[in-house]
Design a protein around this motif. Structure first.
Motif: not given
Length: 612
Positions: A384-402
């Motif tokens: 929930l607050h993974n201190k090591k990860l700064r995430d992005c919005r689009q992911h490889y496993n999201d079929q709808k992500s352009p």
């Protein structure tokens, strides 16, 4: 309202076919790329042309294909029927023209949309087609989709068939180069799926006699617990075995000769049907993960008019074998129920080995489950607050992500480097995972360590690869460390981690090293970033006298503003590849084992010493 009312006929544009492809290449070939990734556009271009030659072979026409690559110019010659001469120009330059629309001729072919060759033509700075039929030949040459030269029909003594020559356009594909390893892997898959076909690439022969059995043989790491089981029927072929030591499941799946790297409905159906058949055979309700642990399998099916989830056809979306036909799920289930069940009844030794393997996996899983539970709970709290990860919005496993193919995670070390990348990254598609100092050397350790070590556990959670690669969140996993001795060591430790526990990540071409420039050379007008000594010398020659030279020692020294240039469209990635003669065990032993002398010699021979 002003300008809004100025919506006249002049605003409606009809693009020429080649202009549309050049303005929106992603619609036709997925991503562009520079050749460092196996799904980059330049390989899709090669594939589109090759698919046509393969379709000829499948129809019983032409037993060999010759391919040559020289200075980014690719030539493909098949000995099929040749494109009908009267329609040859249209077939490579007119949208919605092609033989594949007539389903009788190409019932289960790969290139069904009639776009392939035209896309290659439009995206090539040079494109030439030559067709030979019944002793007559004809050629046409194009630049970026525009016809520049056309020959009349002339007599020929050549064998029939089609020859296509093209050079991908460097205006579209920046700074690209073909990597032979990726092409060779593609060609191997073609011959495994078409036993009897011979492909020659720059003189080297690719050929397979036993289809998917050969594919598995080539890809097996270490010992297996029973000989490869190879089952075939009309429209389906399956080969599988279980590894002795492997921790993960490994699959190669194909539809109509197309390598579906992201699986799809046919792979899901195989996994379900395999588990169901095994449970019924032993009459035991074994856990699915115990049945499939350390399996390595290849599945190939033929479907009429398949529906894929993207233009590049990496994931099958169809649920039926063809219009008004049985579902893929039922088809797979019936096939395994009959053939696998029969095989196990006839081969008691294989049945016994497999059952022992399942029981061992069950035991190991139960031993691990306590640790996993704790680790998951810890990861949940942290994620929930993974201190090591700064995430992005689009992911490889999201079929709808352009932009899912662009999704990238940088694994960095230390705060300064993470800071620079975090500030300059594209938050849509680029995530950052920060290591604290040197990660643990996990050579020779068991998977338990992935759960016990907080950093590894969080990395596994960030990538989402605990069970399998199917829900991998980032297409590109990029190790981004300094180019000094410490950075190199961290790089090796990270490669060891992936080789040991998640080798499929490397096998499927997802792991890279970020190349960052060694020097910046600039004068008042221009700044050049140089990745090699040769580039530095060239920049010095071209930028005139006394330019300012900066040597970058570490990533932390590069300001976020500058870092943008190295992780943007000109980003240079070096893929980590497993060559055909490299086994994971050997690699691990070489880099991380006790053979210090051999390694010492290797390092001395490959050391780059700066002379400035």
């Amino acid at each position: 309202m002003g300008n809004q009312s100025q919506y006249t006929e002049d605003n409606i544009k009809t693009l020429e076919w080649q202009e549309h492809i050049r303005i929106r290449p992603g619609m036709y070939i997925g991503k562009l790329g520079d050749g460092s990734s196996p799904d980059d556009g330049i390989y899709i271009l090669l594939k589109e042309i090759l698919d046509n030659s393969i379709d000829e072979y499948v129809m019983g026409e032409g037993k060999r294909i010759n391919i040559s690559l020289d200075n980014n110019i690719i030539k493909i010659r098949d000995f099929g029927r040749g494109i009908p001469l009267g329609k040859m120009k249209d077939a490579v330059s007119k949208m919605n023209t092609g033989g594949k629309y007539d389903s009788r001729a190409f019932k289960k072919s790969v290139g069904l949309n009639g776009v392939g060759t035209k896309a290659v033509n439009a995206l090539s700075s040079y494109f030439k087609v030559k067709s030979v039929r019944d002793g007559v030949t004809r050629t046409a040459e194009f630049q970026r989709g525009e016809i520049v030269k056309e020959s009349p029909e002339t007599e020929s003594t050549e064998r029939r068939g089609t020859e296509i020559t093209f050079e991908p356009d460097s205006l579209i594909f920046n700074n690209y180069r073909f990597r032979k390893e990726y092409i060779e892997k593609m060609l191997k898959n073609y011959v495994y799926l078409n036993p009897g076909l011979k492909i020659y690439f720059n003189g080297e022969e690719f050929y397979s006699e036993n289809g998917l059995q050969d594919l598995l043989q080539e890809n097996i790491e270490g010992d297996i617990i029973y000989p490869i089981v190879h089952l075939k029927d009309e429209d389906i072929e399956v080969a599988f075995t279980h590894g002795e030591k492997s921790q993960s499941e490994g699959y190669f799946s194909f539809v109509n000769g197309q390598h579906t790297t992201q699986g799809g409905t046919h792979l899901t159906a195989f996994k379900e049907a395999f588990v169901k058949t095994i449970r019924e055979f032993y009459n035991k309700n074994y856990d699915a993960s115990d049945i499939r642990k350390s399996i390595i399998a290849a599945i190939s099916i033929k479907v009429i008019e398949p529906v894929f989830e993207s233009q590049t056809k990496t994931k099958l979306g169809s649920s039926e074998m063809g219009p008004d036909m049985v579902s893929i799920r039922t088809f797979m289930n019936d096939f395994l129920k009959k053939h696998l069940d029969n095989f196990l009844h006839k081969n008691q030794d294989v049945a016994d080995s497999l059952q022992r393997k399942i029981i061992t996996s069950e035991k190991e899983r139960k031993e691990l489950s306590g640790i996993q539970k704790l680790a998951r709970e810890r990861a949940k709290k942290v994620s929930l607050h993974n201190k090591k990860l700064r995430d992005c919005r689009q992911h490889y496993n999201d079929q709808k992500s352009p932009r899912k193919l662009e999704s990238t995670i940088f694994i960095t070390e230390g705060d300064s480097a993470s800071g620079s990348i975090t500030k300059s990254r594209d938050v849509e598609t680029q995530a950052v995972f920060s290591l604290r100092g040197k990660p643990l050397n996990c050579y020779g350790l068991t998977k338990k360590i992935v759960y016990e070590n907080e950093e590894f556990n969080l990395l596994q959670a960030a990538l989402n690869i605990e069970i399998s690669l199917e829900d991998l969140r980032y297409n590109n996993v990029v190790i981004s460390t300094d180019a000094d001795v410490d950075g190199m060591h961290i790089r090796l430790l990270m490669i060891t981690f992936f080789l040991q526990f998640f080798p499929d990540l490397i096998k499927n071409g997802h792991l890279y090293i970020l190349q960052t420039p060694l020097f910046r050379v600039r004068n008042k007008k221009e700044t050049r970033y140089c990745y090699t000594e040769e580039e530095r010398i060239k920049a010095l020659e071209e930028l005139g006298k006394n330019p300012e030279i900066t040597r970058f020692k570490g990533l932390g020294e590069i300001s976020p503003d500058e870092f943008k240039n190295f992780i943007g469209k000109d980003m240079r990635l070096e893929p980590i590849m497993l060559g055909k003669d490299t086994s994971i065990d050997k690699l691990l032993d070489f880099y991380m084992g006790k053979n210090t002398l051999t390694r010492q010699e290797f390092i001395i021979n490959n050391l780059v010493v700066d002379d400035i």
